[in-house]
Design a protein around this motif. Structure first.
Motif, PDB file in Angstrom:
ATOM      1  N   LYS A  42      34.948  41.707   0.953  1.00 24.17           N
ATOM      2  CA  LYS A  42      35.854  41.727  -0.202  1.00 24.17           C
ATOM      3  C   LYS A  42      35.266  42.491  -1.385  1.00 24.17           C
ATOM      4  O   LYS A  42      35.977  43.176  -2.110  1.00 24.17           O
ATOM      5  CB  LYS A  42      36.194  40.299  -0.617  1.00 24.17           C
ATOM      6  CG  LYS A  42      37.079  39.553   0.374  1.00 24.17           C
ATOM      7  CD  LYS A  42      37.454  38.177  -0.166  1.00 24.17           C
ATOM      8  CE  LYS A  42      38.378  37.453   0.809  1.00 24.17           C
ATOM      9  NZ  LYS A  42      38.753  36.102   0.295  1.00 24.17           N
ATOM     10  N   SER A  43      33.976  42.343  -1.609  1.00 19.98           N
ATOM     11  CA  SER A  43      33.347  43.027  -2.739  1.00 19.98           C
ATOM     12  C   SER A  43      33.481  44.537  -2.611  1.00 19.98           C
ATOM     13  O   SER A  43      33.827  45.233  -3.575  1.00 19.98           O
ATOM     14  CB  SER A  43      31.875  42.635  -2.840  1.00 19.98           C
ATOM     15  OG  SER A  43      31.244  43.326  -3.891  1.00 19.98           O
ATOM     16  N   ASN A  45      35.739  46.054  -0.850  1.00 18.94           N
ATOM     17  CA  ASN A  45      37.163  46.371  -0.976  1.00 18.94           C
ATOM     18  C   ASN A  45      37.547  46.570  -2.437  1.00 18.94           C
ATOM     19  O   ASN A  45      38.307  47.479  -2.785  1.00 18.94           O
ATOM     20  CB  ASN A  45      38.014  45.257  -0.372  1.00 18.94           C
ATOM     21  CG  ASN A  45      37.924  45.211   1.149  1.00 18.94           C
ATOM     22  OD1 ASN A  45      37.419  46.137   1.784  1.00 18.94           O
ATOM     23  ND2 ASN A  45      38.403  44.126   1.725  1.00 18.94           N
ATOM     24  N   LYS A  46      37.037  45.684  -3.304  1.00 21.28           N
ATOM     25  CA  LYS A  46      37.356  45.787  -4.732  1.00 21.28           C
ATOM     26  C   LYS A  46      36.752  47.052  -5.345  1.00 21.28           C
ATOM     27  O   LYS A  46      37.352  47.679  -6.221  1.00 21.28           O
ATOM     28  CB  LYS A  46      36.868  44.553  -5.471  1.00 21.28           C
ATOM     29  CG  LYS A  46      37.676  43.291  -5.166  1.00 21.28           C
ATOM     30  CD  LYS A  46      37.174  42.092  -5.950  1.00 21.28           C
ATOM     31  CE  LYS A  46      37.986  40.843  -5.641  1.00 21.28           C
ATOM     32  NZ  LYS A  46      37.505  39.664  -6.396  1.00 21.28           N
ATOM     33  N   LYS A  47      35.574  47.442  -4.878  1.00 20.36           N
ATOM     34  CA  LYS A  47      34.939  48.646  -5.405  1.00 20.36           C
ATOM     35  C   LYS A  47      35.749  49.891  -5.051  1.00 20.36           C
ATOM     36  O   LYS A  47      35.981  50.761  -5.908  1.00 20.36           O
ATOM     37  CB  LYS A  47      33.513  48.768  -4.875  1.00 20.36           C
ATOM     38  CG  LYS A  47      32.528  47.766  -5.482  1.00 20.36           C
ATOM     39  CD  LYS A  47      31.131  47.967  -4.932  1.00 20.36           C
ATOM     40  CE  LYS A  47      30.145  46.973  -5.548  1.00 20.36           C
ATOM     41  NZ  LYS A  47      28.770  47.141  -4.989  1.00 20.36           N
ATOM     42  N   VAL A  96      45.189  45.499  -2.863  1.00 22.21           N
ATOM     43  CA  VAL A  96      44.187  45.131  -3.872  1.00 22.21           C
ATOM     44  C   VAL A  96      44.492  45.793  -5.213  1.00 22.21           C
ATOM     45  O   VAL A  96      44.194  45.231  -6.271  1.00 22.21           O
ATOM     46  CB  VAL A  96      42.766  45.500  -3.398  1.00 22.21           C
ATOM     47  CG1 VAL A  96      41.713  45.005  -4.391  1.00 22.21           C
ATOM     48  CG2 VAL A  96      42.492  44.881  -2.018  1.00 22.21           C
ATOM     49  N   VAL A 133      42.896  46.418 -11.018  1.00 24.75           N
ATOM     50  CA  VAL A 133      42.166  45.773  -9.934  1.00 24.75           C
ATOM     51  C   VAL A 133      41.446  44.572 -10.516  1.00 24.75           C
ATOM     52  O   VAL A 133      40.689  44.708 -11.493  1.00 24.75           O
ATOM     53  CB  VAL A 133      41.149  46.732  -9.272  1.00 24.75           C
ATOM     54  CG1 VAL A 133      40.321  45.993  -8.212  1.00 24.75           C
ATOM     55  CG2 VAL A 133      41.850  47.928  -8.657  1.00 24.75           C
ATOM     56  N   ASP A 134      41.729  43.425  -9.942  1.00 23.21           N
ATOM     57  CA  ASP A 134      41.050  42.192 -10.369  1.00 23.21           C
ATOM     58  C   ASP A 134      41.189  41.962 -11.877  1.00 23.21           C
ATOM     59  O   ASP A 134      40.231  41.580 -12.563  1.00 23.21           O
ATOM     60  CB  ASP A 134      39.571  42.255  -9.976  1.00 23.21           C
ATOM     61  CG  ASP A 134      38.976  40.866  -9.733  1.00 23.21           C
ATOM     62  OD1 ASP A 134      39.762  39.930  -9.504  1.00 23.21           O
ATOM     63  OD2 ASP A 134      37.742  40.741  -9.785  1.00 23.21           O
TER      64      ASP A 134
END
Length: 413
Positions: A42-43, A45-47, A96, A133-134
Motif C-alpha cells: 500500500k505504501s 501504491n500511494k507513492k 487511489v 491522494v490520501d
C-alpha cells in the motif's frame, strides 16, 4: 525518435530509451520521472499515486526500469518483470487518486530477457486537476512532487470554473451568429482544444480537397445510431465556407443556412483555430396525435435522440481531429439547447402508456465539461453523460436512457 524528453516524448522501444540515455537526455524534469522499480504494498501504491496526481497538472511521463545508481546521477537501464505491472499502475490511477485519472501505459520489451523490460506511464494533463491522494493535493516542481497549498488549490478550481463559463458564453455567441431564429430551438455544441495553436486546422481549410477530408472524418465518427434521426450529418455531401472555418451541412440550399420554420438544418464547422461547432435544428419539435380520438392538443417535446446522438458524434469527431492533426491535449466542450420552456420528453411522451415526464421550466439548458484525448477515445459516452444527464433528469427521462451510457466502447466504430 526525437532526442527530447519533454512533454511530447513518446519512447516505444528499448533503442529509444538507450538513445535518450546516451545523449544525456534521460533525466528527471518537470515532465519526466524515472524509477528503477515499483515496490509491492500500500505504501508504494500511494507513492506512485502521488506521482500520477502531481503530473496531472501539466502532463508528464513516468519510466519504470531506469536505475539512478548509488550517487543518484549514474543512470542505466534496469529491465524489470512486467507481468501485471501495467494493470496495477492503471488501477492505482483510478482507485487511489481522487478524482480518478485515466492514464496510458506502454510495455517495452528488453532485448534477450523474456518477460522483462520497461513500462512507460503517460499521464495526460487533466482537466479536473488538481488531484488528491490520501487527503492531499499534489503538483510537480522542477524534478519532484510537492503538496499544493490551499490558495493554489482554490485558484486552480476557480480557473476551471472560469473556463467553463467562457466556453458556454462562446457557444451562446455562436447561436446568435446563426441569425434571427424566431423562437426556433437550436442545439449548439462547441468543442475547443485547449492550448492548441491558433492555426491548428489551417492545413485543412487551405487544402484543395478539404471537402473529402471533412466527409471522411464525419463518416468515421458516425455510428449506425447517427443515421436513425433527422437532420443527420452522417449522410450528407453538402459543404460550405464560413468565417475562418469550413463546414459540412445538411438541409441548406442555395447558400442559405438556418431558415426560420424549416426545422431540417444542421452543420459542423471546422474552425481554423481547431475548435468544432455543431449546430442543429429540431432539438425541440411538435408532437401531434393524428390517430387519437378525441384528438389531444399538440405538445412540444425535447428530441433527446438527436441531442444525445449529435453530442456523441462531435465528441468522437474531436478525437479523430486530435489524432489527424497532432493534438494530444484536453478539450473543453460546451452544450446549449434553446427554446425549452414548457417542453416534455419525446421519449416518454412517445410511449403508449406511462408517465409523460416533467415539464422543463427554463428557457434554455447549458452544460460544460472537459475531456482528455483518452476520455474522448476510451469513454465517449461518459463525456456525453456529463453534458446531457442533467437535462434528462430535469425531464424525468434519465431512467429511460440509462443503458445508453453503459453500452460498450465506441472506439472501434
Amino acid at each position: 525518435m526525437t532526442t527530447t524528453t519533454g512533454p511530447l516524448w513518446d519512447p516505444r522501444t528499448e533503442h529509444d530509451l538507450r538513445t535518450a540515455l546516451d545523449h544525456g537526455l534521460l533525466e528527471e524534469t518537470h515532465y519526466l520521472d524515472l524509477k528503477r522499480t515499483v515496490d509491492p504494498g500500500k505504501s508504494a501504491n500511494k507513492k506512485i499515486a502521488a506521482d500520477i496526481a502531481s503530473f496531472a497538472l501539466d502532463g508528464g511521463t513516468i519510466v519504470i526500469g531506469v536505475d539512478e545508481g548509488a550517487d543518484g546521477a549514474t543512470l542505466s537501464l534496469w529491465p524489470i518483470e512486467l507481468a501485471g505491472l501495467p494493470e496495477r499502475i492503471e488501477s492505482i490511477a483510478v482507485t487511489v487518486v481522487h478524482e480518478p485519472l485515466r492514464i496510458s501505459t506502454t510495455r517495452i520489451a528488453a532485448t534477450g530477457t523474456p518477460g522483462h523490460g520497461y513500462l512507460v506511464v503517460r499521464i495526460p494533463r487533466s482537466p479536473r486537476a488538481p488531484h488528491m491522494v490520501d487527503g492531499r493535493y499534489y503538483g510537480r516542481g522542477d524534478k519532484e512532487n510537492r503538496i499544493l497549498s490551499q490558495e493554489e488549490v482554490l485558484r486552480l478550481h476557480e480557473r476551471r470554473l472560469t473556463g467553463r463559463t467562457d466556453i458556454l458564453a462562446e457557444t451562446h455567441r455562436a447561436i446568435e451568429e446563426l441569425g434571427p431564429r424566431g423562437g426556433t430551438s437550436i442545439l449548439a455544441i462547441l468543442a475547443e482544444p485547449l492550448g492548441a495553436p491558433d492555426d491548428l486546422l489551417v492545413p485543412l481549410t487551405e487544402s484543395g480537397d478539404w471537402q473529402s477530408t471533412v466527409l471522411s472524418l464525419v463518416q468515421d465518427a458516425a455510428l449506425p445510431e447517427h443515421r436513425a434521426y433527422a437532420p443527420t450529418l452522417a449522410e450528407t455531401g453538402s459543404f460550405g465556407r464560413r468565417a475562418n472555418a469550413v463546414a459540412i451541412t445538411t438541409g441548406m440550399h442555395d447558400g442559405t443556412r438556418f431558415e426560420v420554420g424549416e426545422n431540417r438544418a444542421a452543420e459542423i464547422a471546422f474552425r481554423e483555430n481547431g475548435s468544432l461547432l455543431l449546430a442543429s435544428e429540431r432539438a425541440v419539435e411538435i408532437q401531434t396525435f393524428p390517430h387519437v380520438n378525441p384528438k389531444p392538443p399538440d405538445i412540444e417535446v425535447v428530441f433527446e435522440t438527436l441531442i444525445l446522438g449529435d453530442t456523441l458524434l462531435l465528441i468522437r469527431l474531436a478525437a479523430l481531429v486530435s489524432q489527424r492533426f497532432g493534438f494530444s491535449g484536453t478539450w473543453r466542450i460546451g452544450l446549449v439547447v434553446t427554446g425549452l420552456r414548457g417542453t416534455r420528453s419525446f421519449t416518454l411522451c412517445a410511449r403508449r402508456f406511462g408517465h409523460d415526464g416533467a415539464v422543463y421550466t427554463a428557457d434554455s439548458y447549458q452544460r460544460a465539461t472537459e475531456a482528455t484525448l483518452l476520455d474522448l477515445t476510451a469513454e465517449p459516452r461518459t463525456v456525453v453523460k456529463a453534458l446531457v444527464a442533467p437535462l434528462l433528469r430535469s425531464l424525468d427521462a434519465h431512467r429511460a436512457w440509462e443503458t445508453y451510457f453503459t453500452e460498450p466502447t465506441d472506439a472501434s466504430g
